[in-house]
Write a protein that holds these residues in place. Structure first.
Motif, PDB file in Angstrom:
ATOM      1  N   LEU A 148       0.807  -1.222   0.000  1.00 36.13           N
ATOM      2  CA  LEU A 148       0.000   0.000   0.000  1.00 36.13           C
ATOM      3  C   LEU A 148       0.842   1.276   0.000  1.00 36.13           C
ATOM      4  CD1 LEU A 148      -2.688   1.565   0.395  1.00 36.13           C
ATOM      5  CD2 LEU A 148      -2.417   1.169   2.860  1.00 36.13           C
ATOM      6  N   GLU A 149       1.890   1.298   0.814  1.00 37.54           N
ATOM      7  CA  GLU A 149       2.641   2.535   1.021  1.00 37.54           C
ATOM      8  C   GLU A 149       3.462   2.976  -0.185  1.00 37.54           C
ATOM      9  OE1 GLU A 149       1.238   1.175   4.844  1.00 37.54           O
ATOM     10  OE2 GLU A 149       2.268   0.137   3.203  1.00 37.54           O
ATOM     11  N   ASN A 150       3.486   2.167  -1.247  1.00 35.31           N
ATOM     12  CA  ASN A 150       4.202   2.589  -2.454  1.00 35.31           C
ATOM     13  C   ASN A 150       3.658   3.922  -2.950  1.00 35.31           C
ATOM     14  OD1 ASN A 150       2.863   2.374  -5.399  1.00 35.31           O
ATOM     15  ND2 ASN A 150       1.798   0.949  -4.051  1.00 35.31           N
ATOM     16  N   TRP A 151       2.350   4.152  -2.775  1.00 38.99           N
ATOM     17  CA  TRP A 151       1.734   5.375  -3.291  1.00 38.99           C
ATOM     18  C   TRP A 151       2.211   6.620  -2.550  1.00 38.99           C
ATOM     19  CZ3 TRP A 151       0.072   4.811  -7.860  1.00 38.99           C
ATOM     20  CH2 TRP A 151      -0.532   3.630  -8.267  1.00 38.99           C
ATOM     21  N   LEU A 152       2.516   6.495  -1.270  1.00 39.26           N
ATOM     22  CA  LEU A 152       3.012   7.645  -0.519  1.00 39.26           C
ATOM     23  C   LEU A 152       4.406   8.042  -1.000  1.00 39.26           C
ATOM     24  CD1 LEU A 152       1.860   6.692   3.102  1.00 39.26           C
ATOM     25  CD2 LEU A 152       0.719   8.187   1.427  1.00 39.26           C
ATOM     26  N   ILE A 153       5.218   7.054  -1.327  1.00 42.34           N
ATOM     27  CA  ILE A 153       6.557   7.343  -1.865  1.00 42.34           C
ATOM     28  C   ILE A 153       6.430   8.027  -3.219  1.00 42.34           C
ATOM     29  CG2 ILE A 153       8.789   6.378  -2.544  1.00 42.34           C
ATOM     30  CD1 ILE A 153       8.230   4.011  -0.700  1.00 42.34           C
ATOM     31  N   TRP A 154       5.505   7.537  -4.048  1.00 43.55           N
ATOM     32  CA  TRP A 154       5.318   8.140  -5.372  1.00 43.55           C
ATOM     33  C   TRP A 154       4.854   9.584  -5.268  1.00 43.55           C
ATOM     34  CZ3 TRP A 154       7.933   6.305  -8.961  1.00 43.55           C
ATOM     35  CH2 TRP A 154       8.033   4.933  -9.243  1.00 43.55           C
ATOM     36  N   VAL A 155       3.968   9.881  -4.331  1.00 35.10           N
ATOM     37  CA  VAL A 155       3.514  11.270  -4.158  1.00 35.10           C
ATOM     38  C   VAL A 155       4.708  12.173  -3.857  1.00 35.10           C
ATOM     39  CG1 VAL A 155       2.211  12.837  -2.666  1.00 35.10           C
ATOM     40  CG2 VAL A 155       1.170  10.696  -3.413  1.00 35.10           C
ATOM     41  N   PHE A 156       5.544  11.743  -2.945  1.00 37.97           N
ATOM     42  CA  PHE A 156       6.712  12.523  -2.532  1.00 37.97           C
ATOM     43  C   PHE A 156       7.671  12.760  -3.694  1.00 37.97           C
ATOM     44  CE2 PHE A 156      11.165  12.240  -0.991  1.00 37.97           C
ATOM     45  CZ  PHE A 156      11.229  13.470  -0.347  1.00 37.97           C
ATOM     46  N   VAL A 157       8.034  11.694  -4.391  1.00 36.06           N
ATOM     47  CA  VAL A 157       9.042  11.813  -5.442  1.00 36.06           C
ATOM     48  C   VAL A 157       8.478  12.506  -6.677  1.00 36.06           C
ATOM     49  CG1 VAL A 157       8.659   9.607  -6.614  1.00 36.06           C
ATOM     50  CG2 VAL A 157      10.956  10.571  -6.528  1.00 36.06           C
ATOM     51  N   VAL A 181       0.743  12.804  -9.215  1.00 40.60           N
ATOM     52  CA  VAL A 181       0.571  13.071  -7.781  1.00 40.60           C
ATOM     53  C   VAL A 181      -0.879  12.834  -7.380  1.00 40.60           C
ATOM     54  CG1 VAL A 181       0.660  14.833  -5.981  1.00 40.60           C
ATOM     55  CG2 VAL A 181       2.488  14.715  -7.684  1.00 40.60           C
ATOM     56  N   ALA A 182      -1.798  13.377  -8.179  1.00 41.60           N
ATOM     57  CA  ALA A 182      -3.228  13.211  -7.887  1.00 41.60           C
ATOM     58  C   ALA A 182      -3.643  11.746  -7.986  1.00 41.60           C
ATOM     59  CB  ALA A 182      -4.060  14.067  -8.845  1.00 41.60           C
ATOM     60  N   ILE A 183      -3.145  11.059  -9.020  1.00 40.65           N
ATOM     61  CA  ILE A 183      -3.506   9.645  -9.201  1.00 40.65           C
ATOM     62  C   ILE A 183      -2.934   8.797  -8.068  1.00 40.65           C
ATOM     63  CG2 ILE A 183      -3.243   7.615 -10.683  1.00 40.65           C
ATOM     64  CD1 ILE A 183      -3.226   9.459 -13.087  1.00 40.65           C
ATOM     65  N   ALA A 184      -1.707   9.119  -7.638  1.00 43.86           N
ATOM     66  CA  ALA A 184      -1.090   8.370  -6.537  1.00 43.86           C
ATOM     67  C   ALA A 184      -1.893   8.528  -5.253  1.00 43.86           C
ATOM     68  CB  ALA A 184       0.350   8.833  -6.324  1.00 43.86           C
ATOM     69  N   LEU A 185      -2.394   9.727  -5.005  1.00 39.91           N
ATOM     70  CA  LEU A 185      -3.245   9.937  -3.828  1.00 39.91           C
ATOM     71  C   LEU A 185      -4.532   9.114  -3.949  1.00 39.91           C
ATOM     72  CD1 LEU A 185      -2.859  13.806  -3.356  1.00 39.91           C
ATOM     73  CD2 LEU A 185      -2.058  12.016  -1.788  1.00 39.91           C
ATOM     74  N   MET A 186      -5.104   9.082  -5.156  1.00 39.32           N
ATOM     75  CA  MET A 186      -6.292   8.271  -5.396  1.00 39.32           C
ATOM     76  C   MET A 186      -5.979   6.794  -5.197  1.00 39.32           C
ATOM     77  SD  MET A 186      -8.480   7.848  -8.940  1.00 39.32           S
ATOM     78  CE  MET A 186      -7.146   6.886  -9.693  1.00 39.32           C
ATOM     79  N   GLY A 187      -4.802   6.364  -5.695  1.00 37.62           N
ATOM     80  CA  GLY A 187      -4.390   4.979  -5.545  1.00 37.62           C
ATOM     81  C   GLY A 187      -4.253   4.584  -4.085  1.00 37.62           C
TER      82      GLY A 187
END
Length: 212
Positions: A148-157, A181-187
């Motif tokens: 799950l937490e992969n999306w938080l890393i993607w938002v940051f980077v 960024v928006a899609i990663a938050l949705m993910g």
């Protein structure tokens, strides 16, 4: 009229290669956020395109990252297909403390080593580029493993990448990463709901087993 003229001039500077990379890139991230296995073939096409784009932009760490992504796309496609017969999809997992520690150490070490090498080349932003690359390496592993937490890393980077690509005049790519960024938050939100539902089903099954 001035705005239209400016937009027209801006559009004339965009390449069909970058446009294709943006479209396939957005599709693959959106499908991944929706937990759809077909994100992987679109991802493969996108990274192949960006190998050429980043080479021309002298973003060598990012170029090498795309090669790695291609391998991880193949692995992710295989891993996501290995679901149990009773499951519609491979279940979402949560990151462990050991994974967090190993990931943090790996990012620091990788950034220092690659940045030290790239600073002797014509690479732009050697340490920042290397740091984003390191974070992306870790995030891609977690995405392929459905953590799950992969999306938080993607938002940051991805937020960092937006600034880098604007500076390098890769405006469509910068826009794509802003959408990422928006899609990663949705993910993150959607995957967390999936994980909560799965956790609830497991709890119910455990209660039934305990009663038996």
């Amino acid at each position: 009229m001035q705005i239209i003229h400016t937009l027209h001039d801006w559009w004339q500077h965009q390449t069909w290669l970058e446009i294709a990379g943006v479209i396939t890139g957005l599709l693959c991230v959106y499908l991944a956020a929706k937990n759809n296995i077909w994100n992987w073939p679109f991802a493969a096409v996108s990274v192949i395109i960006y190998i050429f784009i980043f080479f021309e932009a002298h973003l060598f760490a990012d170029m090498g990252l795309q090669v790695y992504f291609l391998g991880m796309n193949i692995y992710g496609w295989w891993y996501w297909s290995q679901r149990a017969p009773s499951e519609k999809k491979v279940p979402v997992a949560r990151i462990t403390k050991n994974e967090m520690l190993i990931s943090a150490v790996a990012i620091v070490v990788f950034t220092f080593i690659l940045g030290s090498i790239l600073k002797h080349t014509t690479a732009s932003f050697p340490y920042l580029d290397s740091f984003c690359t390191a974070c992306s390496l870790v995030a891609q592993v977690f995405l392929a493993r459905k953590v799950l937490e992969n999306w938080l890393i993607w938002v940051f980077v991805d937020v960092i990448y937006v600034g880098v690509y604007i500076f390098k005049d890769l405006h469509l790519t910068a826009l794509m990463y802003a959408v990422y960024v928006a899609i990663a938050l949705m993910g993150y939100i959607d995957w967390k709901k999936d994980w909560a539902k799965m956790h609830e089903r497991k709890s119910r099954r455990q209660e039934i087993d305990d009663q038996i």
